[in-house]
Design an enzyme around this catalytic site. Structure first.
Site, PDB file in Angstrom:
ATOM      1  N   HIS A 405       1.455  17.784  15.319  1.00  0.00           N
ATOM      2  CA  HIS A 405       2.312  16.691  14.869  1.00  0.00           C
ATOM      3  C   HIS A 405       2.470  16.705  13.359  1.00  0.00           C
ATOM      4  CE1 HIS A 405       4.257  12.778  14.979  1.00  0.00           C
ATOM      5  NE2 HIS A 405       3.440  12.392  13.984  1.00  0.00           N
ATOM      6  N   ASN A 524      -8.638   7.481  -1.787  1.00  0.00           N
ATOM      7  CA  ASN A 524      -8.457   6.585  -0.637  1.00  0.00           C
ATOM      8  C   ASN A 524      -8.666   5.127  -1.032  1.00  0.00           C
ATOM      9  OD1 ASN A 524      -7.872   8.635   1.080  1.00  0.00           O
ATOM     10  ND2 ASN A 524      -9.858   8.653   2.118  1.00  0.00           N
ATOM     11  N   THR A 583      -3.029  13.358   4.186  1.00  0.00           N
ATOM     12  CA  THR A 583      -2.979  14.416   5.197  1.00  0.00           C
ATOM     13  C   THR A 583      -3.866  14.093   6.404  1.00  0.00           C
ATOM     14  OG1 THR A 583      -4.816  15.610   4.183  1.00  0.00           O
ATOM     15  CG2 THR A 583      -2.594  16.128   3.398  1.00  0.00           C
TER      16      THR A 583
END
Length: 620
Positions: A405, A524, A583
Site C-alpha cells: 500500500h 514524531n 513512512t
C-alpha cells in the site's frame, strides 16, 4: 447303643467339611504363633542339655561317692574286726570277753560284739550280753561261722537303729569257735552322705548358674552376628545402601554377609543409574519449552512438565493422578486425547486459550503410548506454543499489505500525473509546474520508504552478525544534534525544544544510530504535538546505565495501540500519519537501534496528556 465303628461312621465329619476346618485351624494356629527371637530358641535348649548333663554327672558322682564311702567303711570295719579277732584269740576265759569288748570299743569308736559258735553273745561293747538274743540267725554271723567275712546292713533290735555290720570268724586250732563282729551306725553314714550331697547340690547350683551364663553367652555368640545382619538389612531397607555389614568370624555367616554387602552395592549402583536416568529425563522434560503430558489407559494424568501445566493452566492440586477432564477444561484437548486412547492413532490440532489479556495459540500432537509388548497403555500429548509464530505470520501479512500500500500510493500518484502530462498537461505551464512538484514529493516519499526499509534490513542483519562500533561519547552532544535536525519542523509549529542533560554524562553508543533514534522520536513528538507547546529532551544516569526521555504534550496514544506501536507500518491514525508525511517505519527503526545497543525502548502515554518515550542504554 450302636457299636463304636457305627457311631464313628454316623458322627464322623465329611471330608469336604473337615479339610476347610483343618485349614482354618492351621491358619488360626499360625496366626497366634508369634515369632520368637533366635536367642530364646537356642538358649533354653542349650541350657537344658547342660542341666541334664550336669544332673547326670551329679547323680553318678553321688552314687559313686556313696559306693566308695560304703566300701571304705566296710574295709575299715573289716580291718578292725581282724585286729580284734587276734586279740580275742589270746583271751581264753569267756568272762574277760565282755570287758575287753567295752575297752576296745572306746579306742576304736565302733560297736564290738563277740558271738559263740552257737549264736550266744559272749560280749558286747554297748549292751549286757546276757540280755541279748541269740545271733545265729544274723546273715553276717552265718557267713562268718561258715569261715567267710560276713557283711550286712539291717535294723538292730538292741539299739533300735540301722547298723552296718562286718563279721569275721574266730578260730581255734583251725576250727571256727565264734565270731567277732564290728558294727557302725548308718546314721553317721547318712549324715556324711547328706553333707556330701548338700555340697554336691550347692556345687551343682553354681555349675548350673555358670552353665546358664555360658549357654547365654554361647547363644549370644551365635545370634549376635544375625542381629548385626538384621540391623544392616534394616538400614538397607531404609535406603542406606552405602552401609557395610561387618563380617562375622563364622565362615558360613561371613559368606552370607559378604553376599548381602555385594547385593546392596549392586542395588545401590542400579538405583543410582535409575535415578540419574530419571533426573536426566526430568531435566530434559522440565527444560523443554514444549509441554508434555502423559495419560494412562484410564485417561488419568501420569506426568506433566512445567510447560504443560503453565500452557493449560493446570492447578498443582489437580496434577498427576487426576483425570484429564478434571484438570483441563478444554473440549478440543479432551477430544484429541480420547481419540488417541480409543482409536490408537496419532492426532493433531490447534487450540486457543485465554492467557490474561491475550490469547495463546497451542498446537497439540497426540500419540499412543505402547509397552514393550506393543500394547497401548496410554497417550502422550505434546503442546507447542505457536502464538509468536502466528503473530509473526500476522505481522508478515500486514507488512506485505502495508508495503504494497505504501509503495503503491506514491507510484499510483506519480503514474497518474505522468499520464495527465502525456495527455496534454505539458502544454499548460501552471499545471506542469504543479504536477512536477507533486511527482517530486511522491518520489521523495518513495525514496524515504525505501531508505527506511534498507536501514531496518541493515540493522537486523548487523544485530545478528556483527555489532556496530560504539564510542564513549557525550549524551548531551547527541541530543543537541538531534534537536538541530528537527529545529525547522519545530519552528514551523512554534514548538520549543527543551534539552535537560548533564554536560558530563557519557555512554558507549554508536553516534549515528543513536542520533537517528532520538531524531525519530523528536520528529514524531513535534508532528503529534499541538502548536505553541514544548517538547522536552532529557537524559540521566541510572543504576543500569543511561535513560534518554522525549516528552511531548500531544494528544496521547490509546492503551490498546501500545503493544503494536513499534511494528513496521503500524499507525494509530493512518490518514493523519500520511498527511504528516510519515513512512510508518520510524518507531520500528528506533526499536531496532536499541536492540543493536543491547538496550530497549519503552513508552508511556495517556489520551489527552501526551506521551513519554524512553531509550535505555546499558552501561557498556
Amino acid at each position: 447303643m450302636c457299636r463304636s465303628s457305627a457311631c464313628a461312621e454316623n458322627w464322623a465329619m465329611p471330608a469336604t467339611l473337615s479339610k476347610p476346618f483343618a485349614a482354618l485351624a492351621t491358619a488360626s494356629r499360625s496366626k497366634f504363633m508369634w515369632p520368637k527371637r533366635m536367642l530364646w530358641q537356642i538358649f533354653p535348649s542349650t541350657l537344658l542339655v547342660m542341666l541334664l548333663a550336669l544332673a547326670a554327672v551329679t547323680v553318678m558322682a553321688g552314687t559313686l561317692f556313696e559306693r566308695f564311702y560304703r566300701q571304705d567303711i566296710y574295709g575299715s570295719l573289716q580291718q578292725r574286726a581282724w585286729v580284734l579277732e587276734n586279740r580275742m584269740t589270746l583271751a581264753t576265759d569267756e568272762k574277760t570277753v565282755d570287758p575287753l569288748c567295752k575297752q576296745l570299743s572306746i579306742k576304736s569308736g565302733s560297736r564290738i560284739t563277740v558271738i559263740h559258735s552257737s549264736g550266744r553273745v559272749l560280749g558286747d561293747s554297748l549292751e549286757d550280753p546276757t540280755k541279748m538274743a541269740n545271733h545265729a540267725d544274723r546273715p553276717e554271723v552265718r557267713l562268718a561261722l561258715a569261715g567267710k567275712v560276713g557283711k550286712a546292713e539291717h535294723f538292730s533290735q538292741t539299739l533300735r537303729e540301722e547298723m552296718l555290720y562286718v563279721a569275721v570268724p574266730l578260730q581255734s586250732d583251725g576250727k571256727v569257735v565264734g565270731v567277732v563282729r564290728v558294727a557302725q551306725s548308718l546314721g553317721d553314714l547318712h549324715h556324711t552322705l547328706r553333707t556330701i550331697y548338700l555340697r554336691l547340690f550347692a556345687l551343682a547350683l553354681i555349675t548350673a548358674g555358670l552353665s546358664a551364663l555360658v549357654s547365654l553367652l554361647l547363644a549370644r555368640h551365635f545370634t549376635l552376628p544375625l542381629e548385626v545382619m538384621r540391623e544392616g538389612l534394616k538400614r538397607f531397607a531404609a535406603g542406606q545402601l552405602d552401609h557395610k555389614i561387618p563380617l562375622p568370624e563364622t565362615v558360613e555367616l561371613a559368606d552370607v554377609t559378604r553376599g548381602m554387602n555385594e547385593m546392596a552395592g549392586q542395588l545401590r549402583e542400579r538405583i543410582r543409574t535409575v535415578e540419574q536416568q530419571r533426573n536426566e529425563q526430568q531435566a530434559v522434560l522440565t527444560s523443554m519449552r514444549e509441554g508434555v503430558l502423559a495419560l494412562d489407559a484410564e485417561d488419568r494424568i501420569l506426568f506433566l512438565n512445567e510447560s504443560a501445566r503453565r500452557q493449560l493452566h493446570i492447578d498443582l492440586a489437580l496434577g498427576a493422578g487426576r483425570t484429564l477432564q478434571e484438570a483441563v477444561r478444554n473440549t478440543e484437548v479432551q477430544r484429541l486425547a480420547t481419540a488417541t486412547l480409543q482409536e490408537h492413532r496419532d492426532g493433531e490440532g490447534e487450540i486457543v486459550i485465554r492467557d490474561g489479556e491475550q490469547d495463546r495459540c497451542l498446537q497439540i500432537h497426540t500419540t499412543a503410548l505402547k509397552s514393550a509388548e506393543n500394547k497401548v497403555i496410554g497417550a502422550l500429548l505434546v503442546l507447542n506454543d505457536i502464538t509468536r509464530l502466528r503473530q509473526l505470520e500476522t505481522v508478515r501479512r500486514d507488512f506485505v499489505a502495508n508495503v504494497s500500500h505504501e509503495l503503491k500510493t506514491p507510484i499510483t500518484s506519480v503514474k497518474g500525473y505522468v499520464e495527465t502530462l502525456l495527455d496534454g498537461g505539458m502544454h499548460e505551464p501552471a499545471d506542469l509546474q504543479r504536477f512536477l512538484e507533486i511527482i517530486g514529493r511522491q518520489a521523495n516519499r518513495l525514496s524515504a520508504i525505501i531508505d527506511d526499509l534498507l536501514l531496518l534490513s541493515r540493522l537486523e542483519e548487523n544485530s545478528k552478525r556483527v555489532a556496530f562500533e560504539k564510542e564513549n561519547r557525550s549524551i548531551k552532544e547527541t541530543l543537541e544534534t538531534a534537536a538541530e535536525l528537527c529545529e525547522m519542523l519545530a519552528r514551523n509549529k512554534s514548538i520549543a525544544l527543551e534539552i535537560q542533560c548533564d554536560e558530563a554524562l557519557n555512554a558507549f553508543f554508536n553516534p549515528t544510530l543513536l542520533e537517528q533514534a532520538v531524531t525519530n522520536l523528536v520528529n514524531n513528538a513535534i508532528r503529534y504535538s499541538k502548536p505553541s507547546t514544548s517538547v522536552q529532551i532529557g537524559a540521566e544516569a541510572t543504576a543500569e546505565g543511561v535513560v534518554i526521555r522525549v516528552r511531548d504534550q500531544g494528544a496521547g496514544i490509546s492503551r490498546e495501540h501500545l503493544p503494536r506501536l513499534f511494528e513496521r507500518f503500524y499507525r494509530v491514525d493512518k490518514a493523519r500519519s500520511r498527511e504528516m508525511g510519515g513512512t510508518g517505519l520510524g518507531l520500528s527503526i528506533v526499536k531496532h537501534i536499541m536492540q543493536v545497543h543491547r538496550g530497549r525502548v519503552e513508552v508511556e502515554s495517556e489520551l489527552g496528556k501526551g506521551s513519554v518515550f524512553e531509550l535505555h542504554l546499558p552501561k557498556s
